[in-house]
Design a protein around this motif. Structure first.
Motif, PDB file in Angstrom:
ATOM      1  N   ILE A  95       0.452  -0.881  -0.115  1.00 45.04           N
ATOM      2  CA  ILE A  95      -0.038  -0.155   0.056  1.00 45.04           C
ATOM      3  C   ILE A  95       0.640   1.260  -0.070  1.00 45.04           C
ATOM      4  CG2 ILE A  95      -1.778   1.404   1.502  1.00 45.04           C
ATOM      5  CD1 ILE A  95      -2.635  -1.273   2.608  1.00 45.04           C
ATOM      6  N   LEU A  96       0.617   2.146  -0.965  1.00 44.33           N
ATOM      7  CA  LEU A  96       1.358   3.619  -0.758  1.00 44.33           C
ATOM      8  C   LEU A  96       0.672   4.152  -0.184  1.00 44.33           C
ATOM      9  CD1 LEU A  96       3.292   5.257  -2.336  1.00 44.33           C
ATOM     10  CD2 LEU A  96       2.001   5.537  -3.941  1.00 44.33           C
ATOM     11  N   GLU A  97       1.239   5.256   1.302  1.00 46.24           N
ATOM     12  CA  GLU A  97       0.676   6.130   1.605  1.00 46.24           C
ATOM     13  C   GLU A  97       1.481   7.557   1.709  1.00 46.24           C
ATOM     14  OE1 GLU A  97       1.058   7.377   6.568  1.00 46.24           O
ATOM     15  OE2 GLU A  97       0.228   5.371   6.525  1.00 46.24           O
ATOM     16  N   VAL A  98       0.642   8.259   0.643  1.00 49.95           N
ATOM     17  CA  VAL A  98       0.400   9.501   0.174  1.00 49.95           C
ATOM     18  C   VAL A  98       0.077  10.798   1.849  1.00 49.95           C
ATOM     19  CG1 VAL A  98      -0.157  11.459  -1.130  1.00 49.95           C
ATOM     20  CG2 VAL A  98       0.680   8.325  -1.910  1.00 49.95           C
ATOM     21  N   PRO A  99       0.485  11.315   2.260  1.00 45.62           N
ATOM     22  CA  PRO A  99       0.467  12.518   3.284  1.00 45.62           C
ATOM     23  C   PRO A  99      -0.775  13.775   2.366  1.00 45.62           C
ATOM     24  CG  PRO A  99       2.357  12.536   3.439  1.00 45.62           C
ATOM     25  CD  PRO A  99       1.893  11.385   2.205  1.00 45.62           C
ATOM     26  N   GLY A 100      -1.361  14.427   3.407  1.00 48.34           N
ATOM     27  CA  GLY A 100      -1.673  15.789   2.435  1.00 48.34           C
ATOM     28  C   GLY A 100      -0.376  17.006   2.414  1.00 48.34           C
TER      29      GLY A 100
END
Length: 142
Positions: A95-100
């Motif tokens: 899973i690729l997590e992309v923050p604001g």
């Protein structure tokens, strides 16, 4: 880029079939999810960003290239920045997590690819935090 990282998954196979799992993915902040199935591998969806909304991307069918850029100025973004490129493939679960504070763009690599997107914002909150840029804003390798 501001804080994008991967959450490794794993799989288990026996005579009954295969299970893919993400035991380290904390879903307590997820409030909604949706699935994207591009009409063809020629379609590039770019660039959409959020100041505060966090998203998680998971390719469960086919493959995708996702490019990410940090948004330093919403009105006049730095265009000489090279996007960070990630390749997601259903055969290699993560899973690729992309923050604001980032903008994303993506393209399917195989026909019938499907991308799951999880968000920590409601649809209404996301719409108020939405930032769009023309595809030409950053040069990315798709």
């Amino acid at each position: 880029m501001k804080g994008a990282f991967t959450i490794e998954g794993s799989s288990f196979v026996d005579q009954r079939g295969e299970i893919k799992f993400f035991n380290s993915f904390d879903m307590s902040k997820v409030v909604r999810f949706y699935e994207i199935t591009p009409s063809s591998t020629d379609v590039v969806r770019a660039w959409q960003g959020h100041s505060f909304e966090k998203k998680w991307f998971y390719c469960h069918s086919g493959s995708f290239v996702i490019n990410i850029v940090n948004i330093t100025d919403h009105n006049s973004p730095a265009t000489e920045v090279d996007p960070k490129r990630f390749e997601l493939n259903a055969d290699n679960p993560f899973i690729l997590e992309v923050p604001g504070g980032n903008a994303t763009g993506f393209k399917a690599g195989l026909p019938h690819s499907k991308l799951m997107v999880f968000s920590n914002f409601t649809l209404e909150e996301s719409a108020k935090d939405d930032i769009r840029f023309p595809i030409e804003t950053w040069k990315a390798t798709w």
